[in-house]
Design an enzyme around this catalytic site. Structure first.
Site, mmCIF file in Angstrom:
data_model
loop_
_atom_site.group_PDB
_atom_site.id
_atom_site.type_symbol
_atom_site.label_atom_id
_atom_site.label_comp_id
_atom_site.label_asym_id
_atom_site.label_seq_id
_atom_site.Cartn_x
_atom_site.Cartn_y
_atom_site.Cartn_z
ATOM 1 N N GLU A 86 17.153 -9.376 82.187
ATOM 2 C CA GLU A 86 17.084 -8.315 81.177
ATOM 3 C C GLU A 86 17.781 -7.041 81.650
ATOM 4 O OE1 GLU A 86 13.129 -7.240 79.834
ATOM 5 O OE2 GLU A 86 13.866 -5.579 78.601
ATOM 6 N N LYS A 106 18.107 -11.468 78.185
ATOM 7 C CA LYS A 106 17.394 -10.575 77.266
ATOM 8 C C LYS A 106 18.145 -9.246 77.211
ATOM 9 C CE LYS A 106 12.880 -8.385 76.294
ATOM 10 N NZ LYS A 106 11.418 -8.569 76.319
#
Lengths: 358, 342
Positions: free
Chosen positions: B183, B225
């Site tokens: 992420e 992500k």
């Protein structure tokens, strides 16, 4: 900016996509004067301009061949040559829907402190040269970087130099309207297995795409010309399906889908091997978000050269041989190649030359 | 070797692919104790363990929701909690076909010499912690790196540190059976336009995939992500289709096809915005060699929290609100979301 916006932006994207048209690929006819000399001497033909011109005319006017090609890579001399009747080769190609390309690198030089690793030169004045080639009708370019597998090779240094040289070349091409073919060839020489080749290929391609990103290259306006993933030349051969699986997986792990097409080099593979492997690659199930096609030199011309042997009376037979290979590779890009029942003389001959230098 | 071969290789690949199942996505319920405290303060609920447990039970037992989810990210405390009837949350999820995930980073710290840029900590003994979480039932992990856009940001240092921190975390996870969610969040704060966000996103993602390659991470056993590509929070909004085009293009330029799924963060988007934008992406024509789905926290829980207000008598209403958002996002992953009907 992640991309500088070239004034040729839309054209680059359209041309790169066109080269990846299913059923078509590239004929690499860009042998330098020295290299073509070796080919000509192997068929006892004198290395003079008129013979070089005659050979290329044979290739580009071979009936039925151009429909299987989306591009032809030329050496500088050839870009300005014409048929015997006086028609520029560039026009012959354009009229048949084939984009002319141009080799722009100036060969390799050794990297000091390495064990025979090299970098590629040709950046000096490259922009001006590209602009000139564009005016002469070229629409894509090629630059060959070379790496090798060894106990300590490729070194991080060699990977970095070659990746960043390719990236600098690529953005200069795009500034001047030429789609850059990015060619990081990892030589097949060596006793290593296919896993080693896969690991090295993935490392090298990852470095290339990082370098292209750093240099703000528009990926949609590029092509990749990699080696297939195979065992080393001194190692036992494997089935085409194994080559295909390892090759596609390496590309899935490294080549962004924005790249429209991957045009494989044939390395030391015979004509038939190269077609069969390309066919297997196109039959692999799974994600393949780029066209998988060919940019073959030796693997398209070997039996043609043998059939010609420099003699006028052999031109038709030579052109037929070229058609056989062009059609085979066209089918291979569609995964429909069934093998050639009557292989031309030389079609299954390995074209491997140790430590091959253009 | 480009990937070291984890003993969990096949499992990592299967779990990562499962998370990208069409029609499913991730509920990010991994708010740290401090962060969940802020959410509770908004609805005047006391921040104690029992309330935190009640909230998560509300979420995980909401009728119809688990079938819209392939994973739930948990905070460490929650991994070991149970329903009031004594069923471990991990079992509730597994029975519902949902993989439990675990947040493993330990928050951000500032990088000296930068203008407020950060790196993420949590690598110390990470291997042992992952192993423990795997034993407790976790099958994926999450680590949030944070970058910002400014006149001189993100700096090369910040990009490098965050990318290489993510790569180190990712390979440690894979050594221990957890699929790492990578992420690299680029904050939406600022007055920049969407083109600027696109450039920065492409630069950051390119750096991340180089770092993952250097660290021998098995891409088929990871998830990404990222932020969607949008204008800055102080810049005029654009249509969902524009966000979709810029976002998918950025991903096509940087994310290898070996990655099975991309699970977007919602950043500062409202629940409806996040669903509509995800839907637009899935409707886009063209190459998309990975699933495009959600990993939403606030964008799944906002109206649920409001409806609950900490009161038992509101649980059914709160769970109904969650179902509305789960279904919306499930449809968005298929490009079939029609938007709110009122």
């Amino acid at each position: 900016m992640s991309n500088f916006k070239s004034k040729y932006h839309d054209e680059l994207i359209a041309n790169a996509a066109y080269i990846g048209t299913p059923g078509k690929g590239i004929l690499a006819a860009d042998e330098s004067t020295g290299t073509i000399g070796k080919r000509l001497s192997s068929i006892s033909v004198e290395n003079v301009e008129s013979n070089r011109r005659a050979l290329r005319e044979l290739l580009f006017t071979a009936p039925g061949v151009l429909q299987y090609l989306s591009g032809v890579i030329l050496f500088e001399e050839t870009l300005y040559q014409s048929t015997a009747a006086g028609k520029p080769f560039v026009d012959v190609l354009n009229e048949a829907g084939v984009l002319p390309g141009i080799k722009v690198d100036k060969g390799t030089v050794e990297l000091a402190g390495t064990d025979g690793e090299t970098t590629t030169q040709g950046l000096d004045g490259l922009g001006a040269r590209c602009a000139k080639y564009y005016e002469a009708g070229a629409r894509f370019a090629k630059w060959r970087a070379v790496l090798k597998i060894g106990p300590n090779e490729p070194s991080e240094h060699s990977i970095h130099e070659n990746a960043y040289g390719l990236a600098r070349y690529a953005v200069i091409c795009q500034e001047n309207g030429l789609v850059p073919i990015v060619e990081p060839e990892i030589l097949v020489d060596g006793p290593h297995d296919i896993q080693k080749c896969a690991a090295v290929t993935e490392r090298v391609l990852a470095a290339c795409y990082k370098a292209l990103s750093d240099h703000h290259v528009l990926l949609e306006g590029t092509l990749l010309k990699p080696n297939m993933v195979t065992p080393g030349s001194d190692s036992p051969k494997v089935a085409p399906e194994v080559v295909a699986e390892h090759t596609v997986r390496a590309l899935q792990r490294t080549v962004p889908a924005a790249v429209p097409a991957v045009v494989f080099l044939s390395g030391g593979q015979s004509e038939e091997e190269a077609s069969v492997n390309l066919n297997a690659i196109n039959q692999v199930k799974g994600k393949k978000p780029w066209t998988l096609s060919f940019s073959f030199g030796r693997a398209l011309q070997q039996s043609t050269l043998k059939a010609w042997s420099g003699k006028e009376e052999n031109v038709k037979a030579a052109q037929d041989a070229l058609l056989t290979r062009a059609k085979a590779n066209s089918e291979a890009t569609l995964g429909t190649y069934k093998g050639t029942s009557k292989l031309g003389d030389g079609a299954s001959e390995s074209l491997h030359v140790k430590d091959y230098k253009y």
